[in-house]
Write a protein that holds these residues in place. Structure first.
Motif, PDB file in Angstrom:
ATOM      1  N   GLY A   1       0.823  -1.207   0.000  1.00 43.54           N
ATOM      2  CA  GLY A   1       0.000   0.000   0.000  1.00 43.54           C
ATOM      3  C   GLY A   1       0.857   1.256   0.000  1.00 43.54           C
ATOM      4  O   GLY A   1       2.040   1.232   0.384  1.00 43.54           O
ATOM      5  N   ALA A   2       0.233   2.350  -0.431  1.00 49.72           N
ATOM      6  CA  ALA A   2       0.908   3.648  -0.400  1.00 49.72           C
ATOM      7  C   ALA A   2       1.302   3.992   1.036  1.00 49.72           C
ATOM      8  O   ALA A   2       2.315   4.646   1.289  1.00 49.72           O
ATOM      9  CB  ALA A   2      -0.018   4.725  -0.974  1.00 49.72           C
TER      10      ALA A   2
ATOM     11  N   PHE B   1      -0.338  10.920   7.772  1.00 47.57           N
ATOM     12  CA  PHE B   1       0.843  11.755   7.490  1.00 47.57           C
ATOM     13  C   PHE B   1       1.523  12.159   8.806  1.00 47.57           C
ATOM     14  O   PHE B   1       2.687  11.811   9.038  1.00 47.57           O
ATOM     15  CB  PHE B   1       0.497  12.995   6.670  1.00 47.57           C
TER      16      PHE B   1
ATOM     17  N   ILE C   1      -1.326  -2.891  -2.396  1.00 43.50           N
ATOM     18  CA  ILE C   1      -0.168  -2.616  -3.248  1.00 43.50           C
ATOM     19  C   ILE C   1      -0.074  -1.111  -3.523  1.00 43.50           C
ATOM     20  O   ILE C   1      -1.040  -0.495  -3.977  1.00 43.50           O
ATOM     21  CB  ILE C   1      -0.261  -3.371  -4.605  1.00 43.50           C
TER      22      ILE C   1
HETATM   23  C1  PLP Z   1      -4.153  10.497   0.894  1.00 43.60           C
HETATM   24  C2  PLP Z   1      -3.950   9.029   1.097  1.00 43.60           C
HETATM   25  N1  PLP Z   1      -2.712   8.510   0.965  1.00 43.60           N
HETATM   26  C3  PLP Z   1      -2.475   7.200   1.147  1.00 43.60           C
HETATM   27  C4  PLP Z   1      -3.502   6.331   1.485  1.00 43.60           C
HETATM   28  C5  PLP Z   1      -3.166   4.867   1.701  1.00 43.60           C
HETATM   29  O1  PLP Z   1      -3.475   4.097   0.587  1.00 43.60           O
HETATM   30  P1  PLP Z   1      -3.110   2.586   0.444  1.00 43.60           P
HETATM   31  O2  PLP Z   1      -4.402   1.831   0.497  1.00 43.60           O
HETATM   32  O3  PLP Z   1      -2.446   2.438  -0.896  1.00 43.60           O
HETATM   33  O4  PLP Z   1      -2.183   2.218   1.558  1.00 43.60           O
HETATM   34  C6  PLP Z   1      -4.802   6.812   1.642  1.00 43.60           C
HETATM   35  C7  PLP Z   1      -5.896   5.909   2.017  1.00 43.60           C
HETATM   36  O5  PLP Z   1      -6.938   6.293   2.469  1.00 43.60           O
HETATM   37  C8  PLP Z   1      -5.030   8.207   1.434  1.00 43.60           C
HETATM   38  O6  PLP Z   1      -6.257   8.724   1.570  1.00 43.60           O
END
Ligand code: PLP
Length: 405
Positions: free
Chosen positions: A100-101, A129, A249
């Motif tokens: 995931g991000a 964040f 992912i």
């Molecule tokens: C701004 C932002 N960044 C990152 C994410 C995380 O995403 P991921 O599902 O790829 O971990 C989210 C998920 O809500 C998000 O809103």
């Protein structure tokens, strides 16, 4: 026995979003009719061709450990995606895959922050964040970006908050929770400030890049200021665009010294992301975006429904989102009013609690660092969004300015 927890873990908290959602679910289980507008994930299913790729990967035996920075074929697909969709060139070692991000962001801070290092976080923010910064020993420097500036950071604010300990600036567009999108001119002005401070890295979270309500092509700081590429980490993934939140992912693209260090961090936590998830993400990036316009049209319709319903409500001010799937609403005008049971609304948490009793679940702005606001998700059925707008308007109309004696 008193159980001692690390100072690090005590600096962060469980997601307020998850708490709001479970409260809504608990009420639903008692038989109440609750519209859940807390959710941060698409209400659509993962496209069929992506699921088929995952089944095929399992059948082909892709069930083993993967390389820590990601399967090569997926990294190459991300490289092509960045070229095709974002007009950006990256060498393969600059691209890493994670769970995931969210893990990309965590790895980046773990790899670069020492205790007391500062990260500039525009407010309202996605709660992970600041918490990811805190967990990794850093100090989030919160910069309030209110309604009058469209919830976007201004160049003057950026300049004023950069100090000797500043390591990173976070830019998230379309923003969660605001839906704000920086224009080309706004990005250029921020880039101008950044050029004066070459020690500052920039984390560009563009997870919602394809969920836009205008006809403009997704535009990144990197398109406007390509000279900053060597100090930017571009963060993306499949969760929102491809309705793949559960596959976990995400990717990062940045300077090799950073992506290498992020790989070291990941090698000591989760190792490479799931083999099946990566096969599915590969199919996502290579399979085209043909399914997307219909979904974006649905989000667009829901945004318009909710914005027009809430804009007409005395006491609410709505920031029209330009992308993403949230509507962020300022509710200062409701504070000091009284519910029918005589309770006074003193905060956005009180407003959210009242709306929940009236059948609509949202999340208080305090979760995103900005009060008094609340966030509503439009990643839920259009009929529910329409009804939510009606219920909120009705509930607000029943508030009294003075409590009756
Ligand atoms: C701004 C932002 N960044 C990152 C994410 C995380 O995403 P991921 O599902 O790829 O971990 C989210 C998920 O809500 C998000 O809103």
């Amino acid at each position: 026995m008193s159980f001692r927890l690390s100072r690090r873990v005590q600096r962060v908290s469980l997601s307020a979003n998850a708490a709001a959602k479970s409260q809504a679910m608990a009420l639903r289980e008692t038989g109440r009719d609750i519209l859940d507008l807390t959710t941060g994930e698409p209400d659509f299913d993962t496209p069929e061709h992506i699921k088929q790729a995952a089944y095929a990967a399992i059948a082909a035996g892709a069930t083993k450990y993967t390389p820590t920075p990601g399967v090569r074929a997926l990294r190459e697909a991300v490289q092509r995606k960045l070229k095709r969709e974002n007009r950006l060139d990256y060498a393969l070692p600059s691209i890493v895959i994670a769970n995931g991000a969210k893990q990309i962001i965590f790895n980046a801070f773990a790899a670069t922050l020492d205790d007391g290092d500062e990260v500039l976080v525009p407010v309202p923010y996605w709660p992970s964040f600041p918490d990811s910064v805190r967990f990794n020993g850093g100090e989030p420097v919160l910069i309030e970006c209110g309604l009058e500036q469209g919830c976007k950071l201004t160049p003057a604010q950026l300049e004023a908050h950069i100090g000797p300990r500043t390591r990173w600036l976070i830019l998230n567009g379309p923003g969660n929770p605001s839906g704000a999108v920086y224009s080309e001119a706004e990005l250029a002005a921020l880039a101008e400030v950044l050029r004066r401070h070459p020690q500052v890295l920039v984390l560009l979270d563009e997870l919602y890049e394809h969920i836009r309500f205008d006809d403009r092509h997704a535009l990144s700081l990197l398109n406007v200021a390509p000279d900053l590429q060597a100090r930017c980490l571009l963060v993306g993934g499949v969760s929102k665009t491809y309705a793949m939140t559960g596959w976990r992912i995400g990717f990062g693209a940045g300077p090799e010294v950073l992506t290498t260090a992020m790989t070291v961090v990941q090698s000591q936590s989760t190792s490479g992301a799931s083999s099946v998830g990566q096969a599915a993400a590969l199919a996502a990036f290579e399979g085209g975006l043909g399914f997307l316009p219909e979904q974006v049209a649905a989000y667009h319709e829901r945004r318009d429904l909710l914005v027009s319903a809430l804009s007409a409500v005395d006491g609410l001010e709505v920031l029209q989102p330009e992308g993403g799937f949230f509507v962020f609403v300022r509710c200062a005008g409701l504070l000091g009013r009284y519910r029918e049971d005589g309770q006074r609304l003193n905060s956005d948490a009180d407003v959210v609690a009242y709306l929940l009793e009236e059948g609509v679940a949202g999340v208080a702005g305090s979760a995103y660092g900005l009060s008094p606001w609340f966030r509503l998700s439009i990643a839920t059925a259009t009929i529910s969004v329409r009804e939510a707008g009606r219920r909120i308007a009705d509930a607000c109309a029943r508030l009294r300015v003075e409590v009756e004696q």
